[in-house]
Design a protein around this motif. Structure first.
Motif, mmCIF file in Angstrom:
data_model
loop_
_atom_site.group_PDB
_atom_site.id
_atom_site.type_symbol
_atom_site.label_atom_id
_atom_site.label_comp_id
_atom_site.label_asym_id
_atom_site.label_seq_id
_atom_site.Cartn_x
_atom_site.Cartn_y
_atom_site.Cartn_z
ATOM 1 N N ALA A 96 4.490 -1.792 2.820
ATOM 2 C CA ALA A 96 5.216 -0.962 1.857
ATOM 3 C C ALA A 96 5.497 0.416 2.434
ATOM 4 O O ALA A 96 6.581 0.980 2.247
ATOM 5 C CB ALA A 96 4.395 -0.837 0.566
ATOM 6 N N ASP A 97 4.518 1.000 3.180
ATOM 7 C CA ASP A 97 4.735 2.297 3.809
ATOM 8 C C ASP A 97 5.913 2.231 4.763
ATOM 9 O O ASP A 97 6.788 3.098 4.766
ATOM 10 C CB ASP A 97 3.475 2.720 4.584
ATOM 11 N N GLN A 99 8.389 0.186 4.760
ATOM 12 C CA GLN A 99 9.633 -0.042 4.039
ATOM 13 C C GLN A 99 10.173 1.273 3.508
ATOM 14 O O GLN A 99 11.360 1.572 3.649
ATOM 15 C CB GLN A 99 9.353 -1.013 2.893
ATOM 16 N N LYS A 100 9.286 2.111 2.918
ATOM 17 C CA LYS A 100 9.692 3.405 2.392
ATOM 18 C C LYS A 100 10.239 4.276 3.515
ATOM 19 O O LYS A 100 11.282 4.928 3.387
ATOM 20 C CB LYS A 100 8.472 4.073 1.742
ATOM 21 N N GLU A 101 9.524 4.291 4.640
ATOM 22 C CA GLU A 101 9.912 5.124 5.777
ATOM 23 C C GLU A 101 11.290 4.717 6.289
ATOM 24 O O GLU A 101 12.152 5.560 6.543
ATOM 25 C CB GLU A 101 8.860 4.953 6.879
ATOM 26 N N ALA A 103 13.705 3.140 4.706
ATOM 27 C CA ALA A 103 14.766 3.472 3.752
ATOM 28 C C ALA A 103 15.141 4.933 3.883
ATOM 29 O O ALA A 103 16.324 5.291 3.891
ATOM 30 C CB ALA A 103 14.295 3.154 2.343
ATOM 31 N N GLY A 104 14.133 5.809 4.034
ATOM 32 C CA GLY A 104 14.414 7.222 4.205
ATOM 33 C C GLY A 104 15.212 7.487 5.469
ATOM 34 O O GLY A 104 16.165 8.281 5.481
ATOM 35 N N GLU A 125 16.434 0.716 -5.699
ATOM 36 C CA GLU A 125 15.145 1.378 -5.793
ATOM 37 C C GLU A 125 13.999 0.396 -5.804
ATOM 38 O O GLU A 125 12.943 0.667 -5.255
ATOM 39 C CB GLU A 125 15.112 2.228 -7.074
ATOM 40 N N ASP A 127 13.608 -2.275 -4.279
ATOM 41 C CA ASP A 127 13.272 -2.809 -2.963
ATOM 42 C C ASP A 127 12.221 -1.962 -2.249
ATOM 43 O O ASP A 127 11.572 -2.411 -1.332
ATOM 44 C CB ASP A 127 14.519 -2.882 -2.080
ATOM 45 N N LEU A 128 12.104 -0.696 -2.695
ATOM 46 C CA LEU A 128 11.177 0.197 -1.997
ATOM 47 C C LEU A 128 9.748 0.000 -2.454
ATOM 48 O O LEU A 128 8.839 0.584 -1.888
ATOM 49 C CB LEU A 128 11.591 1.646 -2.243
ATOM 50 N N ALA A 129 9.531 -0.777 -3.492
ATOM 51 C CA ALA A 129 8.176 -0.993 -3.958
ATOM 52 C C ALA A 129 7.431 -1.854 -2.965
ATOM 53 O O ALA A 129 6.338 -1.609 -2.596
ATOM 54 C CB ALA A 129 8.203 -1.673 -5.311
#
Length: 129
Positions: A96-97, A99-101, A103-104, A125, A127-129
């Motif tokens: 998950a970390d 994935q967030k990174e 996306a940013g 949004e 998808d970022l979970a």
RNA sequence: UUAGUUAGUUGGACGAUUGCUCCUUCGGGAGAGGAAAGUCCGGGCACCUCAGAUAAGGAUAGUUGCGAAAGGCAACCAGCCGAAAGGCUCGGGAAAGUGCCACAGAAACAAUACCGCUUCUUAUGAAGUAAGGGUGAAAAGAGUGAGGUAAGAGCUCACAGUACUUAUCGGCGACGAUAAGUAGAGGUAAACCCUAUCCGGUGCAAAACAGGUGGGUUGCUUUGUUUGGAAGAUAUGCUUUCUUUGAGGGUAAGCUCUCGAAAAAAGUUCCUUCAAUGUAAAUCUGGCAUGAACAAAGUAAUCCUGUUGCAUAGAUAGAUGAUCGUCCUUGACAGAACCCGGCUUACAGACUAACUAAGCAU
RNA sequence: GGCGUCGUGGCCGAGUAGCUAGGCAGCGGUCUGCAAAACCGCGUACCCGGGUGCAAAUCCCGGCGACGCCU
């Protein structure tokens, strides 16, 4: 894991992206990106021996990063070669970390290359979970 | 029961969803380890450049057996450690030669012995002595007791011990036991060295094939010019290479050898003497090949790309994963890259078996 | 994946088995109104574990770490 044709596989492709592509850096990862003339985007994941001495540790990080890339792949625009470099700070990160990174980072790319890389806002949004 | 020794097993389980690599008869099937690690040994395989010898360099070092071989394994022998079960050992040679043994000490393997003891003496020393003291890791290196002496000493004797030789007995053997004789001048060979046995080098990023290719370099082929001798006339023969196939072996396996058959391609006389060049690496010997030099043209390698090198997992930016749920003891070390046999190192916890010692009970 | 080289104070770097040189940096002092320079003094090391040997940075074995080459 992406299928074979969606991976960046040739040494010459890597060299081209590194020398001509754009570079963006985050806390856990950094990416190099360059337009190709294909109908699909291709992604390669890189990790160096400095991050973990042991092959098991490197494999684990690589697999987590690949899984994150796979989850986001459908939201990427087509026609780009992307290299994802894993940083030392990512040693204990989860999927998950990553994935967030990612996306940013893709958002950063979108604001810097406005005309060609437009679809970054399509990343949903949930998808970022 | 506690403490310990040795050998072995296991290394989260189940379910759901969703991905990746290879194979496929399209239904499906297979998919990391005991160490995959370190790259420390050995072998296969590939290339280098035909065989042998010597030197240099390197490796190993009790015996027997197993093993393709190995810094391999097993049992035994010797030495050391442990109360025992058991564990550990690069475990040949110091009587071939050379070197070294700091400091201290008189002296470090060499004697003119520092203190001491005894005798003599001109009172300074001389001779004898190796018991005792002192230095040191180690000091003429055989301990105890008795004899002996001017004082002493294996100088002599008794008992105990060490090394070597011989004999007998036991053992395939290393070696052990017993008896007799001889001897008494250290340590170090993980110092040089000697002895015995073994070793050509490079590693799949080796290498093979196909396609492409501007220059340079190197090799090969063809043509021309200059420079030994003699003889002879040509094909169901001979030589070499490649492909297919059959038979028989060798090997742990990968793999490989011999013989035969068929088909294809290339080549083609013989001799003597001298010299040259090449034939990996330090030197030499033999064999083999080429006549030599110069010029021009062609071609190959070096370079790039792809395929093969490949395997009952087989990738080539490199697969075997991710998420969720339930349960328990909350899960160690750790990820194949040409293949195989070993060694070494890392490893939470749990379990099994045998044995040793102590305590308790019967 | 394969082949090779090297580990000595904070840094650089010498070292025949016998007390680990030297330089830079640091700290204290002298000097100065205060500093600098100079001079005097001080502290801090043989990558780790085992073995051989009287004695190991050095010799042997095994680990750990760093670097280079082959593409």
């Amino acid at each position: 894991m992406l299928p074979k044709e969606k991976r960046l596989r040739d040494t010459r492709d890597f060299k081209r992206v590194y020398s001509k592509g754009s570079f963006f850096s985050g806390r856990l990862l950094s990416i190099n990106i360059l337009e190709n003339r294909l109908q699909i985007s291709r992604v390669g994941v890189v990790i160096t021996k400095k991050i973990s001495k042991k092959a098991v540790g490197r494999n684990k990080l690589k697999r987590k990063t690949r899984e994150a890339v796979h989850a986001l792949y459908d939201s990427l625009p087509t026609g780009y070669d992307i290299i994802v470099n894993i940083k030392k700070e990512a040693e204990s990160a989860s999927v998950a970390d990553f994935q967030k990174e990612l996306a940013g980072l893709f958002g950063k790319v979108g604001t810097n290359e406005k005309n060609s890389f437009k679809s970054n806002k399509d990343i949903p949004e949930n998808d970022l979970a």
